[in-house]
Every structure is written in C-alpha cells, then in structure tokens.
Design an enzyme around this catalytic site. Sequence first.
Site, PDB file in Angstrom:
ATOM      1  N   ASP A  46       0.708  -1.250   0.078  1.00 45.10           N
ATOM      2  CA  ASP A  46       0.019   0.108   0.093  1.00 45.10           C
ATOM      3  C   ASP A  46       1.003   1.315  -0.088  1.00 45.10           C
ATOM      4  O   ASP A  46       1.445   1.558   0.861  1.00 45.10           O
ATOM      5  CB  ASP A  46      -0.775  -0.082   1.407  1.00 45.10           C
ATOM      6  CG  ASP A  46      -1.642   1.208   1.269  1.00 45.10           C
ATOM      7  OD1 ASP A  46      -2.740   1.368   0.548  1.00 45.10           O
ATOM      8  OD2 ASP A  46      -1.444   2.319   1.798  1.00 45.10           O
ATOM      9  N   TYR A  62       3.005   9.872  -0.645  1.00 46.33           N
ATOM     10  CA  TYR A  62       4.355   9.119   0.219  1.00 46.33           C
ATOM     11  C   TYR A  62       5.561   9.476  -0.275  1.00 46.33           C
ATOM     12  O   TYR A  62       6.606   9.086   0.460  1.00 46.33           O
ATOM     13  CB  TYR A  62       4.003   7.666   0.480  1.00 46.33           C
ATOM     14  CG  TYR A  62       2.809   7.259   1.071  1.00 46.33           C
ATOM     15  CD1 TYR A  62       2.075   8.126   1.613  1.00 46.33           C
ATOM     16  CD2 TYR A  62       2.266   5.875   1.402  1.00 46.33           C
ATOM     17  CE1 TYR A  62       1.054   7.820   2.473  1.00 46.33           C
ATOM     18  CE2 TYR A  62       1.178   5.565   1.799  1.00 46.33           C
ATOM     19  CZ  TYR A  62       0.411   6.474   2.659  1.00 46.33           C
ATOM     20  OH  TYR A  62      -0.744   6.041   3.095  1.00 46.33           O
ATOM     21  N   LYS A 121      -2.573   5.974  -4.221  1.00 50.48           N
ATOM     22  CA  LYS A 121      -3.719   6.654  -4.017  1.00 50.48           C
ATOM     23  C   LYS A 121      -3.220   8.158  -4.538  1.00 50.48           C
ATOM     24  O   LYS A 121      -2.139   8.614  -4.663  1.00 50.48           O
ATOM     25  CB  LYS A 121      -3.846   7.029  -2.282  1.00 50.48           C
ATOM     26  CG  LYS A 121      -3.807   5.872  -1.807  1.00 50.48           C
ATOM     27  CD  LYS A 121      -4.120   5.825  -0.098  1.00 50.48           C
ATOM     28  CE  LYS A 121      -3.670   4.479   0.655  1.00 50.48           C
ATOM     29  NZ  LYS A 121      -2.238   4.625   0.722  1.00 50.48           N
ATOM     30  N   HIS A 139      -7.487   9.515  -2.208  1.00 51.57           N
ATOM     31  CA  HIS A 139      -6.792   9.350  -0.571  1.00 51.57           C
ATOM     32  C   HIS A 139      -7.608  10.239   0.566  1.00 51.57           C
ATOM     33  O   HIS A 139      -7.654   9.573   1.491  1.00 51.57           O
ATOM     34  CB  HIS A 139      -5.487  10.221  -0.868  1.00 51.57           C
ATOM     35  CG  HIS A 139      -4.350   9.577   0.267  1.00 51.57           C
ATOM     36  ND1 HIS A 139      -3.085   9.630   0.120  1.00 51.57           N
ATOM     37  CD2 HIS A 139      -4.712   9.098   1.562  1.00 51.57           C
ATOM     38  CE1 HIS A 139      -2.440   9.132   1.085  1.00 51.57           C
ATOM     39  NE2 HIS A 139      -3.338   8.855   1.969  1.00 51.57           N
TER      40      HIS A 139
HETATM   41  N1  LIG Z   1      -5.319   6.218   3.618  1.00 52.37           N
HETATM   42  C1  LIG Z   1      -4.851   7.045   4.644  1.00 52.37           C
HETATM   43  O1  LIG Z   1      -4.882   8.399   4.964  1.00 52.37           O
HETATM   44  C2  LIG Z   1      -3.642   6.289   5.327  1.00 52.37           C
HETATM   45  C3  LIG Z   1      -2.967   7.081   6.655  1.00 52.37           C
HETATM   46  C4  LIG Z   1      -2.214   6.676   7.409  1.00 52.37           C
HETATM   47  C5  LIG Z   1      -1.450   5.423   6.958  1.00 52.37           C
HETATM   48  N2  LIG Z   1      -2.199   4.770   5.855  1.00 52.37           N
HETATM   49  C6  LIG Z   1      -1.297   3.468   5.401  1.00 52.37           C
HETATM   50  O2  LIG Z   1      -1.685   2.517   6.595  1.00 52.37           O
HETATM   51  C7  LIG Z   1      -0.364   1.794   6.887  1.00 52.37           C
HETATM   52  C8  LIG Z   1       0.125   1.749   8.360  1.00 52.37           C
HETATM   53  O3  LIG Z   1      -0.363   3.022   8.991  1.00 52.37           O
HETATM   54  P1  LIG Z   1       0.805   3.252  10.037  1.00 52.37           P
HETATM   55  O4  LIG Z   1       1.946   3.300   9.373  1.00 52.37           O
HETATM   56  O5  LIG Z   1       0.293   4.725  10.220  1.00 52.37           O
HETATM   57  O6  LIG Z   1       0.435   2.685  11.452  1.00 52.37           O
HETATM   58  P2  LIG Z   1       0.416   1.176  11.956  1.00 52.37           P
HETATM   59  O7  LIG Z   1       0.891   0.221  10.972  1.00 52.37           O
HETATM   60  O8  LIG Z   1      -0.778   1.221  12.840  1.00 52.37           O
HETATM   61  O9  LIG Z   1       1.909   1.379  12.905  1.00 52.37           O
HETATM   62  C9  LIG Z   1       2.974   1.436  12.370  1.00 52.37           C
HETATM   63  C10 LIG Z   1       3.921   1.453  13.688  1.00 52.37           C
HETATM   64  O10 LIG Z   1       3.965   0.545  14.514  1.00 52.37           O
HETATM   65  C11 LIG Z   1       5.298   0.121  14.820  1.00 52.37           C
HETATM   66  N3  LIG Z   1       4.984  -1.464  14.614  1.00 52.37           N
HETATM   67  C12 LIG Z   1       4.727  -2.189  13.568  1.00 52.37           C
HETATM   68  N4  LIG Z   1       4.460  -3.456  13.867  1.00 52.37           N
HETATM   69  C13 LIG Z   1       4.912  -3.579  15.120  1.00 52.37           C
HETATM   70  C14 LIG Z   1       4.970  -4.781  15.943  1.00 52.37           C
HETATM   71  N5  LIG Z   1       4.718  -6.009  15.465  1.00 52.37           N
HETATM   72  N6  LIG Z   1       5.086  -4.473  17.422  1.00 52.37           N
HETATM   73  C15 LIG Z   1       5.284  -3.400  17.732  1.00 52.37           C
HETATM   74  N7  LIG Z   1       5.215  -2.010  17.070  1.00 52.37           N
HETATM   75  C16 LIG Z   1       5.000  -2.171  15.630  1.00 52.37           C
HETATM   76  C17 LIG Z   1       6.140   0.628  13.493  1.00 52.37           C
HETATM   77  O11 LIG Z   1       7.430   0.724  14.169  1.00 52.37           O
HETATM   78  P3  LIG Z   1       8.513   0.298  13.092  1.00 52.37           P
HETATM   79  O12 LIG Z   1       8.420   0.705  11.625  1.00 52.37           O
HETATM   80  O13 LIG Z   1       9.717   1.176  13.883  1.00 52.37           O
HETATM   81  O14 LIG Z   1       9.010  -1.328  13.357  1.00 52.37           O
HETATM   82  C18 LIG Z   1       5.491   1.975  13.246  1.00 52.37           C
HETATM   83  O15 LIG Z   1       6.096   2.722  14.276  1.00 52.37           O
HETATM   84  C19 LIG Z   1       0.657   3.030   6.382  1.00 52.37           C
HETATM   85  O16 LIG Z   1       1.803   2.695   6.087  1.00 52.37           O
HETATM   86  C20 LIG Z   1       0.037   3.337   5.050  1.00 52.37           C
HETATM   87  O17 LIG Z   1       0.219   2.695   3.959  1.00 52.37           O
HETATM   88  C21 LIG Z   1      -2.953   5.137   5.152  1.00 52.37           C
END
Ligand SMILES: NC(=O)c1ccc[n+]([C@@H]2O[C@H](COP(=O)([O-])OP(=O)(O)OC[C@H]3O[C@@H](n4cnc5c(N)ncnc54)[C@H](OP(=O)(O)O)[C@@H]3O)[C@@H](O)[C@H]2O)c1
Length: 275
Positions: free
Chosen positions: A46, A51, A76, A109
């Site tokens: 994704d 990004y 997106k 998005h």
């Molecule tokens: N459509 C939208 O508007 C929108 C907005 C935000 C995000 N997104 C998408 O959603 C994806 C995920 O969201 P996100 O990156 O905001 O949040 P997330 O996946 O909920 O959390 C990511 C964070 O959690 C940590 N983490 C990951 N796996 C872990 C585990 N097993 N144990 C402990 N900590 C862990 C990561 O650290 P490390 O990386 O340091 O390991 C990072 O800091 C994004 O990458 C993007 O593709 C979309």
Amino acid sequence: MSQVPHVRLNNGVSIPQIGFGVFQIPPERTADAVRVALDAGYRHIDTAQGYGNEEGVGQAVRESGLRRGDVFVTTKLANDRHGYKEAIVALDESLERLGFDHVDLYLIHWPRPRADRYVETWRAFEKVAAAGKARAIGVSNFQIPHLRRLAAASETVPAVNQIELHPYLVQAELRDYHRTHGIATEAWSPLAKGGDLLQEPVIVALAEKYGKTPAQVVLRWHLQLGNIAIPKSVTPERVRENIDLFDFELDNDDVSAIEEMGRFLRTGPDPDLFG
Ligand SMILES: NC(=O)c1ccc[n+]([C@@H]2O[C@H](COP(=O)([O-])OP(=O)(O)OC[C@H]3O[C@@H](n4cnc5c(N)ncnc54)[C@H](OP(=O)(O)O)[C@@H]3O)[C@@H](O)[C@H]2O)c1
C-alpha cells in the site's frame, strides 16, 4: 506459500487481507523494506503519491522475481490532484514511477469535502478503470455522507474504503454502511501506530492467553472482523510477526472485548476537515 486469505471486491478482483503499508518509509529505504515484506510472504503493498516512495515499491516488486499478477499494489491520488484531468494524469505519473502498466487499486486519498471535487474526481477513476489502468477503484477516508453523495452521482460503488480503524476507533457505523453497500473495509494504522494500544491490559492479557504478541492479537482481530489491514514496519522481525497470524483464532468473546475498547480516538486527521 502465503496463508493470507483474500477478500473478493465488488468487481470480482481479489485482494490479500494483509498488506504492507509504506507510509513514512523514506524513499531510499523503501525498496529494501518492500523486499523484506515480499520475502516474508506479503503480496499486497500500500503506497500513495503523497508518500514519495512509489519508485521503491515498483523497484522491489519488479526485482522480486514474482509475477506482476502475484503482487497487489495500491496507490492513492494526492490531495492536490483532485479533478477529472488531474486524476488521470496523476495515475499515469504513478505508473511511470512504479514501472507498471496498471495498479491493482487506485484510491482517492482524502475526500477534501471543502474543495468539493471528489465526484468529478470519481469520474476520472471510472475512466482509468475502464481503460485497464486500475483493476479496482475506491476511496479512502470517506465518511458516510461522502459515500452517499458518490452513490447518488455514480453507479460505480467504490470497491474499498480505506479508513483509520483500530481498537481505539472501531468505526462500527462505517463498517455497517460498507457491509450493506458492498464496499470492503480496509484499516489504516491498524495498530494505532504501535503506541499505547500494544500495552493496553486487555490486549496484553490476550497476547498471553494465545501465546502471541499484542500486535498479532490486534491484527488477528482485524482479520476476524473481515477488515483488510496494512500494518507498516521497517523492523524485519516485526514485518514477519505481522503476517504470522494463521496459527490461532480469537474466541468471539475476545473479539467483542477488543471492540469494547473503542473510544473514538483518532491518531490521524478528521476526514471532514483535512486537506
Ligand atoms: N489512507 C490514509 O490516509 C492512510 C493514513 C495513514 C496510513 N495509511 C496506510 O496504513 C499503513 C499503516 O499505518 P501506520 O504506518 O500509520 O500505522 P501502523 O501500521 O498502525 O503502525 C506502524 C507503527 O507501529 C510500529 N510497529 C509495527 N509493527 C509492530 C509490532 N509488531 N510491534 C510493535 N510495533 C510495531 C512501527 O514501527 P517500526 O516501523 O519502527 O517497526 C510503526 O511505528 C501506512 O503505512 C499506510 O500505507 C493510510
């Protein structure tokens, strides 16, 4: 062989229920991060124009030795590219950066309701889908009024609505609306960004009960609700941990206990105001 189940979208296209999110992965680190994810068994990535790392995604997929058809890639539309012509050109530019002739899913998005252009943008999405440049089209961060407005203006139901969704923000109403209208629910920040949530007593107790980690309990909860989830990590052990979800199942009571943690807590912006 990856054991990740697939969700069938409303146009028949199939999407792996666990994907790898690349938000905030710096461009120069993205190809490596995606390589780790593909090696771990992820077949769904994704990304987004906003990004700045589509090149790295495309590079890793192209160099992986996997067939293009075996990896589901979402991008997106950037917030400043709304509008009919803009959205079409913006996808062509994404395809150029990715090195692909199509994406699997193209999402609006953010609705940017104050700019009031998402219906016009959606016409462009119908066009790129008809041209085969996107196998499926959908939206992200749309609230129920935005979905209703699209439904009134277009016969094409979004295949997906990608929304902030985790145990602090369970989105029951939107999920209901999606279920009724044939829209797949995709959870962004499925781990609530990996912060306090993973230390919540309810989650920690369930992790002990099932012999899994807190993150695995939360991701398993998403799977059992039927959500598509796209956790992000640049830590290889976590990348592997986040897809190692298929040797346990939460009891119904435990699924409900997590649902009860909901407290309308957003980690990101309010879609009615953002952009
Ligand atoms: N459509 C939208 O508007 C929108 C907005 C935000 C995000 N997104 C998408 O959603 C994806 C995920 O969201 P996100 O990156 O905001 O949040 P997330 O996946 O909920 O959390 C990511 C964070 O959690 C940590 N983490 C990951 N796996 C872990 C585990 N097993 N144990 C402990 N900590 C862990 C990561 O650290 P490390 O990386 O340091 O390991 C990072 O800091 C994004 O990458 C993007 O593709 C979309």
